[in-house]
Design a protein around this motif. Structure first.
Motif, short mmCIF file in Angstrom:
data_model
loop_
_atom_site.label_atom_id
_atom_site.label_comp_id
_atom_site.label_asym_id
_atom_site.label_seq_id
_atom_site.Cartn_x
_atom_site.Cartn_y
_atom_site.Cartn_z
N GLY A 1 -9.46 -6.67 -13.40
CA GLY A 1 -9.78 -5.45 -12.66
C GLY A 1 -10.53 -4.44 -13.48
N GLN B 1 1.17 -4.10 -12.60
CA GLN B 1 0.07 -3.13 -12.56
C GLN B 1 0.58 -1.69 -12.52
N SER C 1 -7.76 -0.81 -10.20
CA SER C 1 -7.93 -1.75 -9.08
C SER C 1 -8.07 -3.13 -9.68
N ALA C 2 -7.31 -4.09 -9.14
CA ALA C 2 -7.33 -5.41 -9.78
C ALA C 2 -7.02 -6.52 -8.79
N THR C 3 -7.54 -7.68 -9.15
CA THR C 3 -7.22 -8.92 -8.44
C THR C 3 -6.17 -9.66 -9.27
N HIS C 4 -5.11 -10.06 -8.62
CA HIS C 4 -4.04 -10.81 -9.30
C HIS C 4 -4.23 -12.28 -8.99
N LYS D 1 -4.23 -14.86 -5.84
CA LYS D 1 -5.49 -15.50 -5.44
C LYS D 1 -5.48 -17.03 -5.62
N SER E 1 -7.92 -10.10 -1.35
CA SER E 1 -7.20 -8.83 -1.49
C SER E 1 -7.24 -8.34 -2.94
N SER E 2 -7.18 -7.01 -3.07
CA SER E 2 -7.04 -6.43 -4.40
C SER E 2 -6.01 -5.30 -4.30
N THR E 3 -5.54 -4.85 -5.45
CA THR E 3 -4.47 -3.86 -5.49
C THR E 3 -4.94 -2.64 -6.26
N THR E 4 -4.72 -1.45 -5.70
CA THR E 4 -5.05 -0.21 -6.42
C THR E 4 -3.76 0.56 -6.69
#
Ligand SMILES: Nc1nc2c(ncn2[C@@H]2O[C@H](COP(=O)(O)OP(=O)(O)OP(=O)(O)O)[C@@H](O)[C@H]2O)c(=O)[nH]1
Ligand SMILES: [Zn+2]
Length: 218
Positions: A118, A150, A175-178, A182, A191-194
């Motif tokens: 991210g 995160q 903001s990151a992709t796990h 995935k 999807s991504s997480t902030t």
């Protein structure tokens, strides 16, 4: 054992006192000891998986993984790797937001030990001190180089900067992709997480919060 810097000691104690330190029991092993132990354990794991450790492509994998864990992707567990911090007095009396966007970040999910990929945005309002810009990136990278969730990573960067800047007026958004989301399990490729942590005026003043968040959400 390398002596820890004053900055590292202050940041660690600020995290401990807020209950934000990574759960660590600690031990007396040196980095070389850790590397040797993990090499043995990885050899055993690959053996259990039925892999041929005599194959020339696999033979060095246990050593490679041990070095990668201890010296690279989990090096942030050891405060001797905390970056050298350069602070300067705010003689120019900057009182507007300093914002560093799109700081590259790769970390490792502590539940599955796979990649979190991210970027971070960090802002602060200078008070008595100004921090060297690259040091913000380095602090993000230091805490990213741990097994992480995160939310905790975001808080650790916030508290580290608040401690070093001697000011609550800091904001951090990641903001990151796990890859545990995935590439396995639920297998969601998009999807991504902030996560956001706001301190001081970023929390209490709507305009400052908006100015920061409008730089994050572009
Ligand atoms: N809050 C939070 N959760 C995370 C983070 N990284 C991974 N997780 C979640 O940790 C949870 C672990 O759940 P478990 O049910 O114990 O593990 P699992 O059986 O592998 O779950 P699935 O991923 O749903 O297959 C999962 O929901 C992950 O998505 C993170 O940074 N923050
Ligand atoms: Zn995970």
């Amino acid at each position: 054992m390398t002596a820890l810097s004053d900055a590292a000691i202050r940041v660690r104690s600020a995290l401990e006192s807020r209950g934000l330190e990574t759960p660590m029991k600690g031990n007396n092993l040196t980095l070389d000891d850790k590397q040797a132990r993990i090499t043995g354990l990885m050899t055993e794991m690959m053996d259990v998986l039925g892999l041929d450790l005599e194959d020339d492509s696999l033979a060095e994998t246990p050593q490679r993984i041990a070095k990668m864990y201890v010296r690279e992707i989990f090096s942030g567990l050891d405060y001797s790797y905390f970056p050298k911090i350069t602070m300067i007095d705010n003689k120019m009396k900057v009182d507007e937001m300093v914002q560093v966007r799109d700081i590259s970040l790769t970390s490792t999910c502590e539940h599955h030990f796979v990649t979190i990929d991210g970027s971070a945005t960090v802002a602060y309002i200078p008070r008595s001190k100004v921090i060297g810009l690259s040091k913000i990136n380095r602090i993000v990278q230091f805490f990213a180089r741990r097994p992480q969730v995160q939310e905790r990573l975001t808080q650790q960067v916030l508290v580290a900067l608040q401690t070093l800047l001697e000011s609550d007026d800091v904001a951090v958004s990641i903001s990151a992709t796990h890859y545990c989301v995935k590439a396995r399990g639920v297998m969601d490729a998009t999807s991504s997480t902030t996560t956001t942590s706001l301190g001081g005026i970023f929390k209490s003043r709507a305009e400052t919060r908006h100015e920061f968040l409008s730089g994050v959400v572009r």
